[in-house]
Design a protein around this motif. Structure first.
Motif, PDB file in Angstrom:
ATOM      1  N   ASP A  71      60.615   3.563 108.157  1.00 49.14           N
ATOM      2  CA  ASP A  71      61.538   4.011 107.109  1.00 49.14           C
ATOM      3  C   ASP A  71      62.987   3.736 107.517  1.00 49.14           C
ATOM      4  O   ASP A  71      63.800   3.312 106.683  1.00 49.14           O
TER       5      ASP A  71
ATOM      6  N   ASP B 133      62.005  19.064 103.428  1.00 49.30           N
ATOM      7  CA  ASP B 133      60.826  19.808 102.973  1.00 49.30           C
ATOM      8  C   ASP B 133      60.142  20.490 104.155  1.00 49.30           C
ATOM      9  O   ASP B 133      59.639  21.611 104.036  1.00 49.30           O
ATOM     10  N   HIS B 134      60.129  19.819 105.292  1.00 43.91           N
ATOM     11  CA  HIS B 134      59.522  20.404 106.489  1.00 43.91           C
ATOM     12  C   HIS B 134      60.309  21.628 106.952  1.00 43.91           C
ATOM     13  O   HIS B 134      59.719  22.626 107.378  1.00 43.91           O
TER      14      HIS B 134
ATOM     15  N   ARG C  91      63.886   9.207 100.868  1.00 44.09           N
ATOM     16  CA  ARG C  91      62.550   9.632 101.308  1.00 44.09           C
ATOM     17  C   ARG C  91      62.618  10.350 102.645  1.00 44.09           C
ATOM     18  O   ARG C  91      61.977  11.392 102.840  1.00 44.09           O
TER      19      ARG C  91
ATOM     20  N   LEU D  63      49.910  11.655 105.642  1.00 42.69           N
ATOM     21  CA  LEU D  63      50.992  12.307 104.911  1.00 42.69           C
ATOM     22  C   LEU D  63      52.329  11.657 105.234  1.00 42.69           C
ATOM     23  O   LEU D  63      53.122  11.355 104.330  1.00 42.69           O
TER      24      LEU D  63
ATOM     25  N   ARG E 265      52.509   8.241 103.651  1.00 42.06           N
ATOM     26  CA  ARG E 265      52.645   8.332 102.202  1.00 42.06           C
ATOM     27  C   ARG E 265      54.051   8.765 101.801  1.00 42.06           C
ATOM     28  O   ARG E 265      54.652   8.204 100.875  1.00 42.06           O
ATOM     29  N   ARG E 266      54.595   9.748 102.505  1.00 45.53           N
ATOM     30  CA  ARG E 266      55.917  10.262 102.163  1.00 45.53           C
ATOM     31  C   ARG E 266      57.033   9.267 102.500  1.00 45.53           C
ATOM     32  O   ARG E 266      58.093   9.279 101.852  1.00 45.53           O
TER      33      ARG E 266
ATOM     34  N   TYR F  71      61.579  14.229 103.314  1.00 51.21           N
ATOM     35  CA  TYR F  71      60.497  14.513 104.266  1.00 51.21           C
ATOM     36  C   TYR F  71      60.941  15.564 105.279  1.00 51.21           C
ATOM     37  O   TYR F  71      60.216  16.526 105.550  1.00 51.21           O
TER      38      TYR F  71
END
Length: 199
Positions: free
Chosen positions: A127, A80-81, A73, A58, A61-62, A77
């Protein structure tokens, strides 16, 4: 079957889950479970390992994609968490719950948990490196150290959410962590073009 067993462990914890409960959840007899996995501990190692793999997948992918969207991104990530962790219907992260319950007593779980956290941290590091290439993060900053900080925020958000912290507070914490990422220094030309503050 493994999903049903995982969900049972997730809901009641390792110590609170009996083989009778797993048999009821999966629809399999205890003899079949023992024959297939050897026992409760071995079954748990299997489902926990699968869950760790899913968490890593996950994150990869995110957080994978073009450099131009790297900061977007990362923000999505983490935010959203924060929203997910504040939901009272959320059972909590199986990785976090298991780490707290078993790492002192189970070397397999301890090693698997550490490996999963390290893999997620590596995904965040990659990232952040993309953010640096795109000019969003100071290229002189150490992306591994920044990733370790963001992972600590990510995991701390989970604990605070389980304790009842509201979504607004969790989002504010996340926004503060993101705002603290070092930005590139302005070039002399950019400084010259910036409006000067009056004395």
């Amino acid at each position: 079957m493994l999903t049903a067993a995982r969900d049972q462990f997730w809901t009641t914890g390792y110590a609170g889950t009996s083989m009778d409960a797993i048999a009821a959840a999966t629809g399999l007899g205890k003899g079949s479970l023992y024959g297939a996995f050897g026992g409760k501990r071995e079954l748990f190692h299997r489902v926990f390992g699968d869950h760790c793999d899913e968490a890593i997948q996950l994150a990869n992918r995110r957080l994978s994609g073009a450099d131009e969207q790297a900061l977007e991104r990362l923000t999505a990530y983490l935010m959203d968490h924060a929203a997910f962790s504040s939901d009272p219907r959320h059972r909590g992260c199986l990785l976090a719950k298991t780490t707290a319950e078993l790492t002192e007593h189970d070397e397999v779980v301890s090693a698997r948990s550490l490996g999963a956290f390290q893999a997620v941290q590596q995904a965040i590091t990659a990232d952040l490196e993309a953010c640096q290439r795109n000019g969003d993060i100071d290229p002189a900053a150490d992306p591994r150290q920044l990733a370790a900080l963001l992972l600590a925020v990510h995991r701390g958000i989970e604990a605070l959410g389980k304790a009842g912290t509201d979504e607004s507070t969790l989002r504010n914490i996340t926004e503060t962590a993101l705002a603290g990422l070092p930005r590139p220094a302005l070039s002399p030309a950019e400084n010259a073009g910036s409006p000067r503050r009056s004395a």
